[in-house]
Design an enzyme around this catalytic site. Sequence first.
Site, mmCIF file in Angstrom:
data_model
loop_
_atom_site.group_PDB
_atom_site.id
_atom_site.type_symbol
_atom_site.label_atom_id
_atom_site.label_comp_id
_atom_site.label_asym_id
_atom_site.label_seq_id
_atom_site.Cartn_x
_atom_site.Cartn_y
_atom_site.Cartn_z
ATOM 1 N N ARG A 85 2.958 4.619 2.268
ATOM 2 C CA ARG A 85 2.094 5.627 1.660
ATOM 3 C C ARG A 85 2.159 6.890 2.512
ATOM 4 N NH1 ARG A 85 -3.670 6.788 2.875
ATOM 5 N NH2 ARG A 85 -4.469 7.993 1.136
ATOM 6 N N HIS A 129 -3.520 15.312 0.799
ATOM 7 C CA HIS A 129 -4.214 14.744 1.960
ATOM 8 C C HIS A 129 -4.639 15.930 2.837
ATOM 9 C CE1 HIS A 129 -4.549 10.864 4.543
ATOM 10 N NE2 HIS A 129 -5.230 11.810 5.174
ATOM 11 N N GLU A 174 -9.447 10.700 0.006
ATOM 12 C CA GLU A 174 -10.808 10.894 0.525
ATOM 13 C C GLU A 174 -11.422 12.240 0.161
ATOM 14 O OE1 GLU A 174 -10.946 10.039 4.720
ATOM 15 O OE2 GLU A 174 -10.273 7.974 4.452
ATOM 16 N N ASN A 302 -10.005 3.230 1.511
ATOM 17 C CA ASN A 302 -9.860 3.402 2.957
ATOM 18 C C ASN A 302 -11.108 2.847 3.615
ATOM 19 O OD1 ASN A 302 -7.548 4.750 2.290
ATOM 20 N ND2 ASN A 302 -8.187 6.743 3.102
ATOM 21 N N TYR A 304 -12.996 1.759 7.304
ATOM 22 C CA TYR A 304 -13.001 1.754 8.773
ATOM 23 C C TYR A 304 -14.231 1.084 9.380
ATOM 24 C CZ TYR A 304 -8.887 4.652 8.613
ATOM 25 O OH TYR A 304 -7.608 5.091 8.377
ATOM 26 N N GLU A 374 -5.931 2.489 3.559
ATOM 27 C CA GLU A 374 -5.996 2.761 5.003
ATOM 28 C C GLU A 374 -6.949 1.771 5.652
ATOM 29 O OE1 GLU A 374 -7.048 6.707 6.368
ATOM 30 O OE2 GLU A 374 -5.750 7.631 4.856
HETATM 31 C C1 FCB Z 1 -9.065 8.882 7.429
HETATM 32 C C2 FCB Z 1 -7.966 9.857 7.084
HETATM 33 C C3 FCB Z 1 -6.706 9.673 7.869
HETATM 34 C C4 FCB Z 1 -6.981 9.322 9.315
HETATM 35 C C5 FCB Z 1 -7.976 8.203 9.423
HETATM 36 C C6 FCB Z 1 -8.277 7.770 10.832
HETATM 37 O O1 FCB Z 1 -10.295 9.440 7.108
HETATM 38 O O2 FCB Z 1 -7.645 9.741 5.713
HETATM 39 O O3 FCB Z 1 -5.928 10.836 7.731
HETATM 40 O O4 FCB Z 1 -7.331 10.430 10.010
HETATM 41 O O5 FCB Z 1 -9.158 8.552 8.781
#
Ligand code: FCB
Length: 474
Positions: A85, A129, A174, A302, A304, A374
Amino acid sequence: MGRTSPHLGGVLRFPDGFGWGVATASYQIEGAVREGGRGESIWDRFAHTDGNVLGGDTGDVACDHYHRYRDDVALMAELGVTDYRFSLAWPRLQPDGTGELNPAGLDFYSRLIDELLAADIVPWVTLYHWDLPQRLEDSGGWPERDTAHRFADYATRVHERLADRVQHWSTLNEPWCSAFLGYAEGRHAPGRRDHAAAFRAAHHLLLGHGLAVQGMRANDRDSSFGITLNLYPVDPASDTEQDRDVARRIDGLMNRLFLDPLLRGSYPADVLDDVAPVLDASHLQADDAEIISQPLDFLGVNYYTRHVVTAGPQPRVWTPDQPTSSWVGSADMVQVKRGLPTTDMGWEVDPAGLHEVLTRLHREYGPIPLYVTENGAAYPDGVDSDGQVRDPERVRYLAEHFRAAHQAIADGVDLRGYFVWTLLDNFEWAWGYSKRFGLVHVDYGTQRRTPKDSARWFARTARAGGLDAGEWVR
Ligand code: FCB
């Protein structure tokens, strides 16, 4: 670290055909910002403005991927990557954000795609992006409706030229970050601090997405179209009414403000009520909801961390003189830390949150094919004297999140692939080069790439189509 539970034996096998990917973004890796007729982007302008990026870092050179893409594709092939990607830099393709495509820009992406196909890696294109052509920002940027039309025009032209070799198209990465970090908090390009502008930007990003999908699909019904959102579970820190209300608001702003119009065809009523006192709705037009809710072939997630929030001292009703972050949904003001291990970003490691996000989507918005577009972690990695990069925390982070994803599949979620953020250490936006998220270490002085232990672990996992069931179970 180490295994803390008995080895259970067996392999957590993912479905046949599951995608084992890595993800990157143009401004974070390409460099060559003044080559091939590329125009200026808002990130060039922002990074070159004092005080915006840690250490004054910029993406001018980054990982020099523009020149080294062949080696980088070869590296991916070595790592067993099945899907890649990456994003297209809009100002490489339309330097001013409008008109004919720039042949040199098209040629670069065309060569990259050919290289990927030759290595048997499936290309996944993200059209945006975050690197908006500066010229479009000068005309008002995402808060202006015209930017949505410019985006659809760009997307349609590019798709027309590359769809013969690229099947998977994602419009935006995002949009929450583009709108709120870029236009409300000013922590990202273009660095504005205007709450109302951020809401207009969010709407026009979604509108641009819908118009782009309409335009591209009209030309080619065989491509698959989607979008990537950053999603989080948002939990109240306590059961008080105030905490539950703050959690509702933040879930509304970060998750539902995007999911509902895309997948249900309307904005969430409670969020509209929340913002009504400060935001007129003059930018919303009658047909927009229908345009935004084009059928999607996939949704990219995405993930985290999780947000646990408390009402704290800030007022519950937003007024224009308040700092944006106290209201717009930045977790900073309200986030409660729970004492879990954190990554180098300070983000708590919470793999169960990934399971929650995926199962929520399935339950509340499904059925829709999902991809983790992500997931990954920054740690302060260095090359040891023997030339190795030992990153056991990242291996553990990924193993735990893969397990959570596997559990979601077992629970019925239609998850079809997983892209690790990221292939190479790179320009981490406002943090510059200080945060290393890569499976591969980059020495920015020499551009030398050194696969970390996690890269080898990823390769084994991808080739096995799953992971050892006993690995890193807490
Ligand atoms: C996300 C972004 C990516 C990267 C990660 C850590 O928010 O999409 O570009 O910076 O975080």
